[in-house]
Design a protein around this motif. Sequence first.
Motif, short mmCIF file in Angstrom:
data_model
loop_
_atom_site.label_atom_id
_atom_site.label_comp_id
_atom_site.label_asym_id
_atom_site.label_seq_id
_atom_site.Cartn_x
_atom_site.Cartn_y
_atom_site.Cartn_z
N UNK B 132 -24.34 9.22 -3.93
CA UNK B 132 -23.11 9.17 -4.71
C UNK B 132 -23.03 10.35 -5.67
N UNK B 204 -31.87 6.90 -10.38
CA UNK B 204 -30.54 6.41 -10.71
C UNK B 204 -29.61 6.60 -9.51
N UNK B 207 -30.46 3.97 -6.75
CA UNK B 207 -30.01 2.62 -7.09
C UNK B 207 -28.49 2.54 -6.98
N UNK B 208 -27.83 3.52 -7.59
CA UNK B 208 -26.37 3.47 -7.59
C UNK B 208 -25.82 3.57 -6.17
N UNK B 211 -26.32 0.35 -4.37
CA UNK B 211 -25.53 -0.74 -4.92
C UNK B 211 -24.06 -0.60 -4.57
N UNK B 212 -23.56 0.63 -4.59
CA UNK B 212 -22.10 0.71 -4.52
C UNK B 212 -21.56 1.41 -3.28
N UNK B 213 -22.37 2.13 -2.52
CA UNK B 213 -21.78 2.93 -1.44
C UNK B 213 -22.11 2.38 -0.06
N UNK B 214 -22.39 1.08 0.04
CA UNK B 214 -22.73 0.54 1.35
C UNK B 214 -21.52 0.55 2.28
N UNK B 215 -21.82 0.63 3.58
CA UNK B 215 -20.76 0.65 4.57
C UNK B 215 -19.96 -0.65 4.49
#
Lengths: 150, 588, 192
Positions: B132, B204, B207-208, B211-215
Amino acid sequence: MTSHAPAAAVDGAHAHEGEHIHPPIYYVKIWGVLLALLTVSIIGPMIGIKILTLMTAFGIAVVKAYLVCSKFMHLNIEKKFVIYFLTIALCLMAIFYFGVAPDVMKHDGANWRNVGAQAEVARGLERAKHPEEHGEHGHSEHGAKPAGEH
Amino acid sequence: MSNAAPTATAPHAHEPGHAPDGHSHDHHDHHAPQSFFQKYLFSTDHKMIAQQYMWTGVAMALIGGFLAYAFRMQLAFPDKWIPGYGYMSSLEYNTAVTNHGTIMIFWFAMPVLIAAFGNLLIPLMIGCDDMVFPRINRLSYQIFLLSAIILISSFFVKGGGFNGAWTAYPPLSANAEYNMAGTGSTLWVLAVALEFVAFLLGGINFITTAMSARAPGMRLWDMPLVVWMIVIASILFMASVGPLIAGAVMLLFDQNFGTFFFNPERGGDPVLWQHLFWFFGHPEVYVVLLPAMGMSGDIIAVFSRKKIFAYKTLLYTVFATGIISFFVWAHHQFIAGIDPRMANIFTVTTLIISVPIAEMCFLFIATLYGGSIRLTVPMLWALSFVAEFLLGGVTGIFLGASGADIYFHDTYFVIAHFHYTFVPIAVIGFFMGFTFWFPKMYGKMLNETLGKIHFWITILGFNMIFIPLFFTGMWGDHRRIYNYSHFPELHRVALQDLRIVATVGLLIMISAQAIFLFNVIKTFRAKQENPGPNPWHSNTLDWSAPSPPPHGNFAELPTVFRGPYEYSHPERESDFWPQNEPPPGSST
Amino acid sequence: MAFAKPIATLRSATGVPVGRLAMWWLLASEIVIFGGLLMSYIMHRIGHPEWAAEAAHTNTVAGAINTVVLLSSSLSAVLAHQAAQMGNGKRAARFLWITIGGAATFLVVKSFEWTHEIHEGFVLTRSGFWSFYYCAAGLHALHVIAGSIAMGFVAVDAAKGRELQRVEYAGIYWHFVDVVWIFLFPLLYIAK
């Protein structure tokens, strides 16, 4: 969106999801509360009661930190998991404290004594009683070479 | 979402053998032809950063290995001339030991296992085009490279490199009058601190990203083990390293400005440093262990053609390990002068933490049970990882018990123990991941026979080093002695023979790496047909991208329909079911 | 070099924007950094009653002024965020510059305070208290400097109406710096 009354904004701070733009006056009020708290924490020690000092100093620090975190950082409307892991980081520090304090904070324990630290405490208390005997400038120069002292 | 997501049964043909960097994909218009520097030094592409971390780590490992060679030769043949090194003084011995430890943990295990495989695998496995924060990622590597350069340069300053052991206990580390390496120690602390900053930034990012960029369609519980474990490892690192960073600042002050945070004569406390260090240092073991554990889990599942046994339970044990790892640190300090009552508590927590680790091993064995096991090279490494790490874990029980530790502390038993944990983690972990994802990284297959020869010789050499050291340790060999002939009670023929056996084992292990390098170079130079995106018939998303993945990874970003371990599904013809393959009945 | 953000940056499976999420993780790591230092300090402070005499020499007035300065700069940071939420980049940038001005004031007050103290003989090596005093306040001051540099970059962008979401992230970091000072103030100045 921005025209609701400040009082309503304070009350509804945790209620609205999509719409949390407060008018500036909302933040100015919180800032005012923070300054008032600061005044109390400065006046606290002047009363001279040690427990009260600690309570005003640290209790108010916690309140101020809470206000800044929840209202300025907007943790009050943040996802819960963020609050959880920030809290966990704080808890780790508590663990650290309780794991380390028995060795570092205390200067004796079961079958051991931190002779160096106890001697330093005694020296320091002695110095505090008779400040004039140790010239402050002289001592600071001396302290610059800790290894040479003994 | 169309059906264009490749089903790896039909390795798709649009990637010709040597598409070097996939220039054909253009949905990222910033991917113009790049100069050498842009491509290899200032790339923000996660795969390139992974390569940078990996090869920097391997280069550092060669330096660390050379140091190990030098001091093992000194121990086996005291004060003799060491080929390639020369004569070794006691100070040089301390420097070599210190920097061997530092390099292998902070500049080999960490960059390779977390940074390299994290960078390579996380975006690929969760089906996105990059991290990300690509530029923070690049910054992280640059800081890491700077720290490596600072560490290496510390060998060449006046007074030589730091020699206060990798744990840097004060007062030895804090005072140049004791360690005789003023600038070297400062540079060492600085390098370690910078390295932590690099991994904080990288962590960081990991983790980020996870946590947030999964398909689309990928739930948390659809992430492959290795992604989970790298993320948890990053969290552990991030949550534990703070006190040590604070401690490093205090140590720098002690070294350079004459403060006395850790000087007992002026009210400081050397035990405080040990607490600050090990509060990080013990979770650090799990920080590097977990990625290796995750990789072995993924590889075992692929090559047993079975669903990983109790995927969620496995992850719960990982959470438990992570939590308990914050309660065990003082077991490194049983004889350092901590309060005996605290020692009792830490003994209990230490014994408890072996439970989840053992459970992970059991779950891997249960995965193997009844599987159709294929002993490929990565599988051999994965299995040996579990077996050898188990030995390390079991010997840890002796050291975790505060009574036994009084005897074992600072002997070669400790060294053998933690090398049985760290060598599987770092060395076996690296080979496991490297051989498994080599086709993905380079679009070529390594030679299996050479790989197996390399595997067996390395494992033989490794055990030959450290099994004898258990015995010398139990006999009383102290760790930090550069020449045992000065100690009549330790200078015995039987002990010296064991030390020579260990050194010979090291020579075998190091020379086996020539086979590995030969294999890699031969494969790079050979004209080989691209094995296609999925040579191992694996389910995870990384294998649906072309090999090597182009900039942006996927021709079309995948959608996920199921968990990562659907092997040997009874209703399917092929024995695997890629995560991104649409269910049979789906209309789109 | 023009940099196009990858698709990954635009995804948000958690519902928290990635930049803010990363900022929270950064703060979690900062909590343990300052936590480690302050816990070490607290342990020593309790274990060394003689430090009370040393702590009596800290300048409460300077500390209080700095607290006011930081609290006010936090206010302007949150007002910058509010302006950014309204889409007013110029106003957000103005408030960010005010915040940076607060940071500069903080550092100026601090430097006068420290100069005075060093002149009085309360140097780093005088006693453990002063070592911790300079170490903790210095680490905090480093964060003040880093935060104001970061806010400068954000403000330049925000004035052009770009990357307005970063105003909030910079603000969150700044509030954290403020919170650390809220605890440093009683620890170093008030509890005597």
